[in-house]
Motif scaffolding. Structure first.
Motif, short mmCIF file in Angstrom:
data_model
loop_
_atom_site.label_atom_id
_atom_site.label_comp_id
_atom_site.label_asym_id
_atom_site.label_seq_id
_atom_site.Cartn_x
_atom_site.Cartn_y
_atom_site.Cartn_z
N VAL A 535 0.83 -1.20 0.00
CA VAL A 535 0.00 0.00 0.00
C VAL A 535 0.86 1.25 0.00
O VAL A 535 0.61 2.20 -0.75
N PHE A 539 1.29 4.18 -2.84
CA PHE A 539 1.01 5.56 -2.46
C PHE A 539 2.18 6.47 -2.82
O PHE A 539 2.00 7.57 -3.34
N LEU A 555 -3.56 6.12 5.60
CA LEU A 555 -2.97 4.92 5.03
C LEU A 555 -3.40 3.67 5.78
O LEU A 555 -3.59 2.60 5.18
N LEU A 558 -6.56 2.64 4.36
CA LEU A 558 -6.36 1.90 3.12
C LEU A 558 -5.97 0.45 3.39
O LEU A 558 -6.41 -0.47 2.69
N LEU A 576 -7.51 4.02 -3.12
CA LEU A 576 -6.36 4.91 -2.93
C LEU A 576 -6.64 6.28 -3.52
O LEU A 576 -6.36 7.31 -2.88
N SER A 579 -8.87 8.38 -1.39
CA SER A 579 -8.40 8.66 -0.03
C SER A 579 -8.09 10.14 0.15
O SER A 579 -7.60 10.80 -0.77
#
Length: 589
Positions: A535, A539, A555, A558, A576, A579
Motif C-alpha cells: 500500500v 502511495f 494509510l 487503506l 487509494l 483517499s
C-alpha cells in the motif's frame, strides 16, 4: 452550478507560518516560460534497488525512515495518532513514459516517435519522487526544447486541424491562432487557459506565421511553445485552500483528473476527463471512485500497473544484466526479456484477469512461460517445443518454485555475475516487500568471503562471514531469507548441489521455517508488513512523496480497506485515489 467540493476531511490543524506566501512564489514560477531550476544534476540512483558485486552489501538509505530491528513489526507509517495533515504541495515533472504517451494522445504516434527526454531519476526508490524533488539542469531544459520543436514539426496534420474550427484567412489571422492555442492548450496543459495566456501564445503563432509567410508555420511555433511550458512538463498539484482548514488544500477538479490519469493510466487526462474536472464530475470521493473504476477497465490501466511493478521489482533492464556465460550458458538478453514478461503476466492475471487475492503473487503455484523459460524451469524438455508461444503452467511442488520469488526475473536480478547472492535476495524481501530498512555496513567492514574446500557452498561462506560481530546482525536478517532460495542459481534454474555438495535450503523468516520460494511466499502473504508495504509503495508512486506522519491514519484506513476487499488490487487502486491523502495536499513549504 457546479456542486461544492466536499471530500472527506479529518480534523483541522492550525496553518503554518508563511504558507500563502510560499504558494504564491510557487505559482508565480509557472507564469512565464520554462522553469530552469537550480541546475541540479539528475543522476540520483535508486537506493533500495541497486546492488553491486559485493556479496556483503546491505544497501543504502532506508526509504521508510524507520530504524531499529525490522523484525519487530512496527508500522513504518505510524504517526502516533496525529491529526490528518497531508504532505506539502509539490510540482512533479512528467516521467519519460508519461511525456511520450501524452504526446501520442495529443498529436499522434509520429510525433511521439520524435520525443526526447532527460533520463528519469529515482529518489527513495521511486522515479515519481525524483520527479517531485529534482530540479532541471540546463541540459535537460535544452532537451525539452529540442523535443518540443521536433514534435511540433512531426505532428499529424489531421489531428492538428481538430484543434480549431476556423479556416485561416492568412498568416495574420489572429483569431484563428488564438482558437488553436485555446483548444490545444486546454488539453495539453490539462486546464483551460486564461485570456492572457491565449493572447501570449496566439501572438507567438501570429508573429511566426508572418515571418515565414504561412499560418501553419505559426501554428507549429505556438505548439512548440506550449509544449515547453511548465504547465505541460509538470503535474501542477497546488490545490485550493480548504475554507475550514487553510493548512490543507483540496486538489482542484482538473488537478485531480491529472493526478488520477497519470497514476492509473500513465498518460495525460482525456478531453472527457478534463471536462469532468472542470465541471462537477469529480466533486466527492464517490465520484472519484466511479471514474477510477471506469479507468481501471481500460488496457492502459493494466500497462500502468505493470510499469509500476517493473520499476519496483527492477525488471525494466533485466536483459542487460551481466552474467558469466561460462557459468550460465543459458543466459541471453532475450531470456531476460522473457523473464520480465513472465512477472508482468502473473501480476496482470491476478490483478485484472482473475481479480483475485493479490497476495497470490507471492506463492502462486503456476506461472506463464514461453519455450526458453519453460525449458530453463524444467517444465518442458526442449525450448523448441513452444518457441515464442506463451503458456500457463502448473508448477510441481517438488520444484519449490512459486510466485514472484521463484521467477527467473527476481532470482537473476538479485544475484551476481557468476553466483547467487542470498544477501541481495534477502535484502530485497526486507526492503522492497516488507519496507524494513537494513542499516548500512560499517565503513571498515571486510567484504571478502572465505574461500577454499572448507566452504564449498555460498551458505557456508556467508555463515562463516556472520561470525564477524560487526556483520552478523544485519546479515542474519538478509542471508537467512536468501539461504532458503539457494536451490535456484544465479539465473533461476533449479539445482540440488553446489560444487558437488548437497544444498541445505531449510531456513527461517522471523521464526517461521520455510524451504524454497513457494513456502517463503506463503509465509510472506501472512505478514501484515507485506500488505502494508505494498500500500505504501503504491502511495509513494501515486503521489511522488514518502508518507508523512500526518497521513498515517489515512494509510491505515487503506490497509483495512485492502483487507476488507480480500486484497484485490483494483479495489485498492480505486480506494487509494479516493483517499484524503490522495485528494489533498498541504501548504507548500
Amino acid at each position: 452550478m457546479p456542486r461544492q467540493r466536499r471530500f472527506a476531511r479529518a480534523p483541522s490543524r492550525p496553518q503554518g507560518p508563511g504558507g500563502i506566501a510560499v504558494l504564491l512564489t510557487l505559482t508565480a514560477s509557472l507564469a512565464g516560460g520554462c522553469y530552469h531550476g537550480a541546475g541540479q544534476d539528475q543522476s540520483a540512483s535508486n537506493p533500495t534497488l541497486t546492488g553491486g558485486e559485493d556479496p556483503t552489501e546491505t544497501g543504502g538509505p532506508n526509504p521508510t525512515g524507520t530504524a531499529g530491528d525490522p523484525t519487530e513489526g512496527s508500522d513504518p507509517t505510524d504517526g502516533g495518532g496525529e491529526e490528518f495533515a497531508p504532505a506539502p504541495a509539490r510540482l512533479r515533472l512528467l516521467l519519460a513514459r508519461q511525456y511520450r504517451s501524452s504526446v501520442a494522445y495529443l498529436l499522434g504516434d509520429a510525433a511521439a516517435a520524435k520525443v526526447q527526454t532527460p533520463p528519469d531519476s529515482a529518489l527513495n526508490g521511486f522515479e515519481s519522487i525524483g520527479a517531485a524533488q529534482l530540479a532541471l539542469n540546463d541540459q535537460a531544459v535544452d532537451t525539452y526544447e529540442k523535443s518540443a520543436r521536433a514534435i511540433a514539426a512531426a505532428a499529424d496534420d489531421a489531428i492538428l486541424a481538430s484543434y480549431h474550427t476556423c479556416v485561416p484567412t492568412g498568416p495574420d489571422d489572429d483569431a484563428c491562432h488564438k482558437e488553436f492555442v485555446a483548444n490545444f492548450g486546454r488539453v495539453a496543459w490539462r486546464r483551460s487557459l486564461t485570456q492572457a495566456e491565449i493572447d501570449r501564445y496566439g501572438a507567438v503563432g501570429r508573429d511566426a506565421a508572418l515571418a515565414f509567410g504561412s499560418w501553419e508555420s505559426g501554428r507549429e511555433y505556438a505548439l512548440a511553445g506550449l509544449l515547453q511550458s511548465p504547465y505541460f512538463l509538470y503535474q501542477v498539484e497546488v490545490g485550493e485552500p480548504d475554507p475550514d482548514d487553510p493548512a490543507q488544500r483540496v486538489l482542484t477538479g482538473v488537478e485531480l483528473a491529472t493526478r488520477m490519469s497519470f497514476f492509473l493510466l500513465d498518460t495525460t487526462p482525456t478531453r472527457e476527463l478534463i471536462d469532468l474536472g472542470e465541471g462537477d464530475g469529480l466533486v466527492t470521493a464517490d465520484d472519484v471512485r466511479a471514474v477510477a473504476w471506469t479507468m481501471l477497465e481500460t488496457p492502459a490501466a493494466r500497462a500502468a500497473l505493470g510499469g509500476f511493478f517493473a520499476e519496483v521489482l527492477r525488471l525494466r533492464t533485466i536483459e542487460n544484466l551481466p552474467k558469466d556465460p561460462g557459468v550460465f550458458p543459458a543466459w541471453s538478453p532475450a531470456l531476460g526479456v522473457s523473464m520480465r514478461e513472465e512477472a508482468l503476466k502473473l501480476i496482470d492475471d491476478i490483478a485484472f484477469t482473475r481479480e483475485a487475492d493479490f497476495r497470490d503473487f507471492l506463492d502462486a503455484p503456476y506461472t506463464f512461460a514461453n519455450g526458453p523459460l519453460a525449458a530453463l524451469y524444467g517444465l518442458i524438455p526442449d525450448a523448441n517445443v513452444l518457441g515464442d508461444t506463451w503458456q500457463k503452467f502448473d508448477l510441481p511442488a517438488e520444484g519449490k518454485r512459486g510466485g514472484l520469488l521463484g521467477q527467473g526475473g527476481f532470482l537473476a536480478a538479485y544475484a551476481h555475475i557468476s553466483s547467487t547472492s542470498p544477501t541481495l535476495r534477502g535484502k530485497f524481501v526486507r526492503e522492497v516487500l516488507m519496507c524494513q530498512g537494513i542499516p548500512a555496513p560499517p565503513p571498515d567492514v571486510v567484504t571478502e568471503l572465505p574461500t577454499g574446500e572448507n566452504y564449498p557452498t555460498m551458505r557456508e561462506r556467508l555463515a562463516e562471514h556472520q561470525t564477524n560481530p560487526s556483520c552478523s546482525g544485519c546479515h542474519k536478517l538478509m542471508d537467512d531469507i536468501g539461504f532458503g532460495l539457494e536451490n535456484f542459481d544465479g539465473i533461476g534454474a533449479f539445482r540440488l548441489v553446489e560444487n558437488g555438495v548437497d544444498l541445505d535450503t531449510v531456513s527461517f523468516l522471523d521464526g517461521g521455517e520455510f524451504d524454497g520460494a513457494r513456502e517463503l511466499g506463503t509465509l510472506l502473504r501472512q505478514s501484515p508488513a507485506v500488505t502494508r508495504c505494498l500500500v505504501r509503495n503504491l502511495f509513494r508512486h501515486a503521489t511522488g512523496h514518502l508518507e508523512v506522519p500526518g497521513e498515517a491514519e489515512a494509510l491505515k484506513d487503506l490497509d483495512q480497506q485492502f483487507e476488507d476487499n480480500e486484497y484485490r488490487m483494483k479495489e485498492l487502486l480505486a480506494e487509494l485515489v479516493a483517499s484524503p491523502a490522495f485528494l489533498r495536499v498541504g501548504t507548500p513549504e
